[in-house]
Design an enzyme around this catalytic site. Sequence first.
Site, PDB file in Angstrom:
ATOM      1  N   ASP A  46       0.818  -1.216   0.000  1.00  0.00           N
ATOM      2  CA  ASP A  46       0.000   0.000   0.000  1.00  0.00           C
ATOM      3  C   ASP A  46       0.853   1.269   0.000  1.00  0.00           C
ATOM      4  O   ASP A  46       2.033   1.252   0.353  1.00  0.00           O
ATOM      5  CB  ASP A  46      -0.887   0.034   1.253  1.00  0.00           C
ATOM      6  CG  ASP A  46      -1.988  -1.006   1.230  1.00  0.00           C
ATOM      7  OD1 ASP A  46      -1.997  -1.833   0.292  1.00  0.00           O
ATOM      8  OD2 ASP A  46      -2.818  -0.992   2.144  1.00  0.00           O
ATOM      9  N   ASP A  47       0.188   2.380  -0.365  1.00  0.00           N
ATOM     10  CA  ASP A  47       0.656   3.772  -0.177  1.00  0.00           C
ATOM     11  C   ASP A  47       1.637   4.263  -1.239  1.00  0.00           C
ATOM     12  O   ASP A  47       2.036   5.427  -1.197  1.00  0.00           O
ATOM     13  CB  ASP A  47       1.299   3.976   1.198  1.00  0.00           C
ATOM     14  CG  ASP A  47       0.326   3.745   2.338  1.00  0.00           C
ATOM     15  OD1 ASP A  47      -0.864   3.505   2.061  1.00  0.00           O
ATOM     16  OD2 ASP A  47       0.762   3.794   3.507  1.00  0.00           O
ATOM     17  N   HIS A  97      -6.050   2.750  -3.990  1.00  0.00           N
ATOM     18  CA  HIS A  97      -5.952   3.017  -2.550  1.00  0.00           C
ATOM     19  C   HIS A  97      -6.366   4.470  -2.253  1.00  0.00           C
ATOM     20  O   HIS A  97      -5.810   5.107  -1.367  1.00  0.00           O
ATOM     21  CB  HIS A  97      -4.515   2.753  -2.091  1.00  0.00           C
ATOM     22  CG  HIS A  97      -4.342   2.623  -0.605  1.00  0.00           C
ATOM     23  ND1 HIS A  97      -5.131   1.803   0.169  1.00  0.00           N
ATOM     24  CD2 HIS A  97      -3.458   3.202   0.256  1.00  0.00           C
ATOM     25  CE1 HIS A  97      -4.727   1.871   1.429  1.00  0.00           C
ATOM     26  NE2 HIS A  97      -3.726   2.724   1.506  1.00  0.00           N
ATOM     27  N   HIS A 191       3.822  -2.139   3.179  1.00  0.00           N
ATOM     28  CA  HIS A 191       3.804  -0.763   2.658  1.00  0.00           C
ATOM     29  C   HIS A 191       5.139  -0.440   1.998  1.00  0.00           C
ATOM     30  O   HIS A 191       6.196  -0.676   2.596  1.00  0.00           O
ATOM     31  CB  HIS A 191       3.536   0.240   3.785  1.00  0.00           C
ATOM     32  CG  HIS A 191       2.210   0.023   4.466  1.00  0.00           C
ATOM     33  ND1 HIS A 191       2.018  -0.986   5.403  1.00  0.00           N
ATOM     34  CD2 HIS A 191       1.026   0.669   4.334  1.00  0.00           C
ATOM     35  CE1 HIS A 191       0.755  -0.944   5.826  1.00  0.00           C
ATOM     36  NE2 HIS A 191       0.134   0.042   5.199  1.00  0.00           N
TER      37      HIS A 191
END
Length: 428
Positions: A46-47, A97, A191
């Site tokens: 993610d991110d 996301h 992440h």
Amino acid sequence: MEKKFVLTVMLVIVLYTVLPWILTRMFGIGVFRRGSGAREIAFTFDDGPDPVYTPQLLELLGKYGVKGTFFVLGSKAEAHPELILRIHQEGHLIGVHNYNHRSNWLMLPWSVSRRQVERSAGIIESITGVRPVYYRPPWGIINLCDYLLRKRYTIVLWSVMVQDWRSNVGKERMKSVLLKQIREGSIVLLHDSGDTFGADKDAPGHMLQALEEVFGELSPQSYRYVRIDELTVSPSVVRFTKRMLVKVWMCWERSFVKVMQVKPVDAANTLLQLRITEYRGKQAILLTDGEQIQQGDRIAELHLDNNLLYRLGATSSSSVHLAIQLVRRTELLMPQIIRLLQTDPAYKDVKGLYGISIIHRGTKKLGFTVLDLPKGAFSFATRLYLRFLLYMVHPQGKERLKLKSELLVPKIIAISRKELMSRYIAQP
């Protein structure tokens, strides 16, 4: 009045935030958080994309032949299209996301759908030529209206989390947790960027070190590292999810009926339930017989017994069969409704029956006026609720939502006291 307003606001907040959290995080309802295939693991990130850590991660995944899933922020994809293209070209899956890393609880429904998810999907599609169909909200938090996104996106959470956004967790701790918690079908949350709220900028470096050692130790066990779209989903998992959803929903229904004092017309045929209240709509309802229901008029608000509706839907051979049962049961209840109007003191000044329903076909034959709901937030929320209800009780609910979505529009159905009296004769 002020207390009632505060309670209403609190109820809306709970429905919008807390209820979806319970359904998704505690029961896994409406989301995908674990596969069922033998020896399969899905690593998700993610991110990103991040200009420092994402290239290092891609090198690591390539070294061990791992295909991962990247849930990227639209704003970062816009800023680093070359990384998005590289992720895609190297065979990894790209999901959404949000455009910014912001909680869905703090945004209105259309902000999440249009400004965050759809905008990000459009950016990714413009770079790769493929529109994403998987979505992970920041912090795994969704609001009630986000369930509408399931028409176009699969909402993905996780089954393994190591808090790798914190530097003080460290490489050894991350590695230990991953090796202990990873099982067949695991969806692992990691992440590849540390610049979002609450994260440490150097944390992805520790994650990369831990992940390389995990790959080295897991490989001899012959795990398959797959993308989210390659994870096996067992039909039994889907059935279990719906059963859990039914249980939670019916618990909510019982609470609603008790608190709002909704009572069945007939204890033996509980399909129709009534609640005496005042009509609060700003626009008067003009009925086909010339009568009007205006703001402040006392009405008998129509509700369906959703528990019975679910049982009827489960045993109906088709949607037509279900509709026939509903019409027949409603016709049988009309004389009893008249008896209430004539004999029950609580109904003496009731001007008519009023309800909102997706299931409104055939009600005109029973004397009801059918009208469109005024456009606005109430109409939107009502449509969401009733579509969800249809998914629950209809024998082909999921398929019907996909194929007949243009017909699933909630309508006002109303009939005056005068029309009821002229059409139906109460039995002695």
